[in-house]
Scaffold this active site. Sequence first.
Site, PDB file in Angstrom:
ATOM      1  CG  HIS A  33      38.670  11.358  24.673  1.00 39.87           C
ATOM      2  ND1 HIS A  33      37.959  12.329  25.322  1.00 39.87           N
ATOM      3  CD2 HIS A  33      39.106  11.917  23.525  1.00 39.87           C
ATOM      4  CE1 HIS A  33      37.939  13.433  24.601  1.00 39.87           C
ATOM      5  NE2 HIS A  33      38.639  13.205  23.498  1.00 39.87           N
TER       6      HIS A  33
ATOM      7  CD  GLU B 277      37.025  10.396  28.315  1.00 37.54           C
ATOM      8  OE1 GLU B 277      38.228  10.255  28.621  1.00 37.54           O
ATOM      9  OE2 GLU B 277      36.612  11.268  27.517  1.00 37.54           O
TER      10      GLU B 277
ATOM     11  CB  CYS C 102      40.909  15.662  25.022  1.00 32.42           C
ATOM     12  SG  CYS C 102      41.092  15.747  23.236  1.00 32.42           S
TER      13      CYS C 102
HETATM   14  N1  GLN Z   1      39.229  21.121  20.845  1.00 30.89           N
HETATM   15  C1  GLN Z   1      40.412  20.344  21.023  1.00 30.89           C
HETATM   16  C2  GLN Z   1      40.906  19.760  19.715  1.00 30.89           C
HETATM   17  O1  GLN Z   1      40.156  19.666  18.772  1.00 30.89           O
HETATM   18  C3  GLN Z   1      40.198  19.246  22.057  1.00 30.89           C
HETATM   19  C4  GLN Z   1      39.180  18.245  21.655  1.00 30.89           C
HETATM   20  C5  GLN Z   1      38.676  17.428  22.795  1.00 30.89           C
HETATM   21  O2  GLN Z   1      38.832  17.802  23.955  1.00 30.89           O
HETATM   22  N2  GLN Z   1      38.035  16.293  22.509  1.00 30.89           N
HETATM   23  O3  GLN Z   1      42.035  19.368  19.614  1.00 30.89           O
END
Ligand code: GLN
Length: 545
Positions: free
Chosen positions: A513, A515, A387
Amino acid sequence: MGPMASAKYIFVTGGVTSSLGKGIISASLGKLLQARGFRVTIQKFDPYINIDPGTLNPYEHGECYVTDDGAETDLDLGHYERFLNICTSQANNVTTGRIYNNVITKERKGEYLGKTVQVVPHITDEIKRNIFLLGESGEYDFIITEIGGCVGDIESLPFLEAVRQVRWDLGPNNALVVHLTLIPYLKAAKELKTKPTQHSVKQLLEAGIQPDVLACRTERPLPLELRKKLALFCNVHLNSVIEAIDADSIYDVPLLMKKEKLDERVLAKLKVSSRKDPDLDHWKEFLGRLKNPTEEVNIGLVGKYVSLPDSYKSINEAFVHAGAQNDCKVNVKWISSEEINPETCEDILAGLDGILVAPGFGERGMEGKIEAIRYVREQKIPFFGVCLGMQCAVIEFARNVLKLHGASSTELDPNTRHPVIDLMEEQKKVTEKGGTMRLGAYACRLKKGSKAYNIYGESIIHERHRHRYEFNNKYLNDIEEAGLKAVGVNPESGLVEVVELKDHPWFIGVQFHPELKSTVLNPHPLFVKFVEAAINYKKSKTVNG
Ligand code: GLN
């Protein structure tokens, strides 16, 4: 109101202190019942006022776990999924905030016209409606409901009242209560103490609930004498006083609970004849591998919330699953991205066998993440960006390879000249913070021949999301031409989901994600292969060095 199907309801409450591991006990009991062939799900009721934990700082509440249907939930749902290999949803996590929100919305619609809306019966009825929601489908034999917080908390009262009513409505053959409590060991007296448990059971009794089973968290074995005392003072059968001793690994707990016959007690009390002994062969095989590794690697987890391990719970557990799969002990080293800069970078990162740059929000620590990625890209150390970690990889590449000076994410620098990571169009209109990110499972098409495709072994995958910012496709061509390939793309929107670097042994960034979908039964392939890459990297170092 009431359960439509013949599901049995098990409630798990907690006393004395929080953090006793109700989630793990619930998941372990669920696992044992499932391993006997029953269909089980677990839900969590949280007494706080937030509608969901999405707006909570990870330091307050640990990781926010996201389900396929895009619910932002308590991290215990992660344990339920990892232990039971099931999918949970919004229905599996309800907070006081959501209950009140539902009741108040109904009130405004006029559904209670003429009535005074009160905690009892309106709030408790809404809690009961939610308790029964999952059971209505007929899909489950057992619904385990974990009540968050501690008996005696003001905010738990409506939930306990609802549990009291459900037990009364359904009768003792259809609903039971497992109370998890602490038996502290007093060093000076060299004794385990039962008094806090007696008090917490008294508090439950005040709420009209007699626990059926006591699960006793303890650092030391519970002697028979103590079990007898607990049984006598707490009105619980001797064989329903269950020792829940500290374990090396949370994954030991199902077997410890089996040894203590927790599942058998629950089945006997609910008058369910079991089809067979729990089939835990796969679980035991996993534990065998977990405990007898032949390899060992050190992986750096670069993130902002590193002083609270719960902030990255699912990543940690995904490494446990992937490590076992590789017969490898994975030591996850927590590295605060704020400590990384061009001067410190090498000292901090050299010697690691792989680096994962973690998800996160806000600009703090982001430059450190970008610097860490420059280092592992150049040193050809295996890199996995999740992410925000993927977004940082794109920024680093744009700055240092494409020489787009000042390239950034508009989250980090709203006025950047090169917004290689930018807000999605639909996000630009969003003003509210709660539940408004891109959330839940989306499809991604992987390019044949890419590393990611080979790792997954299929071209269409579904992974969970929680973010507002995206790879800016205006830069796609330039970035790809320079060697960072967008190998995974959302088939409908064209949003970039996976990037990987050419001419690097293992450099993958994912906007989603992974995970969140790693379980004991299905370790996530990206984590499995990342650990494998770290093992290979470590071996190549010994050969070359
Ligand atoms: N802050 C980033 C976004 O909002 C990544 C979010 C995250 O890593 N879950 O896109």
